[in-house]
Design a protein around this motif. Structure first.
Motif, PDB file in Angstrom:
ATOM      1  N   LEU A  70       0.821  -1.203   0.000  1.00 49.82           N
ATOM      2  CA  LEU A  70       0.000   0.000   0.000  1.00 49.82           C
ATOM      3  C   LEU A  70       0.856   1.254   0.000  1.00 49.82           C
ATOM      4  CD1 LEU A  70      -2.052  -1.502   2.860  1.00 49.82           C
ATOM      5  CD2 LEU A  70      -3.020  -1.061   0.607  1.00 49.82           C
ATOM      6  N   THR A  71       0.517   2.183  -0.885  1.00 52.23           N
ATOM      7  CA  THR A  71       1.153   3.493  -0.873  1.00 52.23           C
ATOM      8  C   THR A  71       0.046   4.532  -0.857  1.00 52.23           C
ATOM      9  OG1 THR A  71       1.300   3.490  -3.291  1.00 52.23           O
ATOM     10  CG2 THR A  71       3.243   2.754  -2.079  1.00 52.23           C
ATOM     11  N   SER A  72       0.363   5.680  -0.295  1.00 53.98           N
ATOM     12  CA  SER A  72      -0.664   6.722  -0.212  1.00 53.98           C
ATOM     13  C   SER A  72      -0.032   8.105  -0.208  1.00 53.98           C
ATOM     14  CB  SER A  72      -1.504   6.548   1.059  1.00 53.98           C
ATOM     15  OG  SER A  72      -0.698   6.763   2.208  1.00 53.98           O
ATOM     16  N   GLU A  73      -0.871   9.068  -0.501  1.00 57.98           N
ATOM     17  CA  GLU A  73      -0.501  10.479  -0.372  1.00 57.98           C
ATOM     18  C   GLU A  73      -1.575  11.140   0.452  1.00 57.98           C
ATOM     19  OE1 GLU A  73       0.321  12.465  -4.097  1.00 57.98           O
ATOM     20  OE2 GLU A  73       1.476  10.746  -4.835  1.00 57.98           O
ATOM     21  N   ARG A  74      -1.164  12.127   1.251  1.00 52.63           N
ATOM     22  CA  ARG A  74      -2.112  12.846   2.102  1.00 52.63           C
ATOM     23  C   ARG A  74      -2.047  14.337   1.811  1.00 52.63           C
ATOM     24  NH1 ARG A  74      -1.309  10.955   8.178  1.00 52.63           N
ATOM     25  NH2 ARG A  74      -3.138  12.296   8.415  1.00 52.63           N
ATOM     26  N   ALA A  75      -3.113  15.026   2.142  1.00 54.42           N
ATOM     27  CA  ALA A  75      -3.160  16.478   1.989  1.00 54.42           C
ATOM     28  C   ALA A  75      -2.036  17.095   2.826  1.00 54.42           C
ATOM     29  CB  ALA A  75      -4.508  17.015   2.429  1.00 54.42           C
ATOM     30  N   LYS A  76      -1.489  18.197   2.356  1.00 53.40           N
ATOM     31  CA  LYS A  76      -0.367  18.849   3.038  1.00 53.40           C
ATOM     32  C   LYS A  76      -0.785  19.541   4.330  1.00 53.40           C
ATOM     33  CE  LYS A  76       2.659  18.085  -0.320  1.00 53.40           C
ATOM     34  NZ  LYS A  76       3.123  16.735  -0.337  1.00 53.40           N
ATOM     35  N   SER A  77      -2.050  20.001   4.391  1.00 51.33           N
ATOM     36  CA  SER A  77      -2.500  20.723   5.583  1.00 51.33           C
ATOM     37  C   SER A  77      -3.748  20.054   6.166  1.00 51.33           C
ATOM     38  CB  SER A  77      -2.792  22.190   5.232  1.00 51.33           C
ATOM     39  OG  SER A  77      -3.766  22.263   4.213  1.00 51.33           O
ATOM     40  N   ALA A  78      -4.060  20.429   7.382  1.00 52.97           N
ATOM     41  CA  ALA A  78      -5.195  19.829   8.101  1.00 52.97           C
ATOM     42  C   ALA A  78      -6.515  20.164   7.423  1.00 52.97           C
ATOM     43  CB  ALA A  78      -5.198  20.329   9.542  1.00 52.97           C
ATOM     44  N   PRO A  79      -7.420  19.233   7.364  1.00 49.93           N
ATOM     45  CA  PRO A  79      -7.260  17.856   7.823  1.00 49.93           C
ATOM     46  C   PRO A  79      -6.442  17.072   6.804  1.00 49.93           C
ATOM     47  CG  PRO A  79      -9.429  18.111   6.842  1.00 49.93           C
ATOM     48  CD  PRO A  79      -8.770  19.465   6.809  1.00 49.93           C
TER      49      PRO A  79
END
Length: 137
Positions: A70-79
């Protein structure tokens, strides 16, 4: 379905499912257990893996091992929600059909994996796969 989560100390929490199972969570600062977002990522992988294994077994494929990377990317800022996720299936076995594997992954992605289908409403989820020849037992 019901569950509860109880704070233990510091950044550690214990979740208990209605079925009586316990899981330790950590915010990631202590590194003693997976964070909630890591659990979500692993849950998508497990849910989809259950489908793929079941479908391949029904197709009488001689599987020895199934792993999803599994690989993922997340938003840079909250949330800091997931924005992208890839589930890469590596299936080891004897004469495992690439066509059967592709179909199993597709069925999981489009029809069966409730976790990924729920996340797919807001996360770009992709799937990939490969077959590895198994060893002789």
């Amino acid at each position: 379905m019901q569950a509860n989560v109880k704070w233990v100390e510091g950044d550690t929490f214990i979740g208990r499912s209605e079925s009586g199972h316990a899981v330790v969570f950590d915010t990631g600062a202590d590194g003693t257990a997976p964070s909630p977002m890591e659990m979500v990522l692993m849950s998508a992988g497990c849910c989809s893996s259950v489908d793929v294994v079941s479908i391949l077994k029904k197709a009488k494929q001689q599987i020895e091992n199934v792993e999803v990377k599994l690989t993922s990317e997340r938003a840079k800022s909250a949330p800091r929600v997931f924005t992208k996720m890839n589930l890469h299936f590596v299936v080891t076995g004897t004469d495992v059909s690439e066509k059967h594997l592709a179909r199993a992954v597709q069925l999981s992605a489009e029809k069966y994996c409730s976790v990924a289908l729920m996340l797919d409403k807001s996360v770009k989820i992709t799937h990939s796969h490969e077959v590895v020849a198994g060893g002789v037992k």
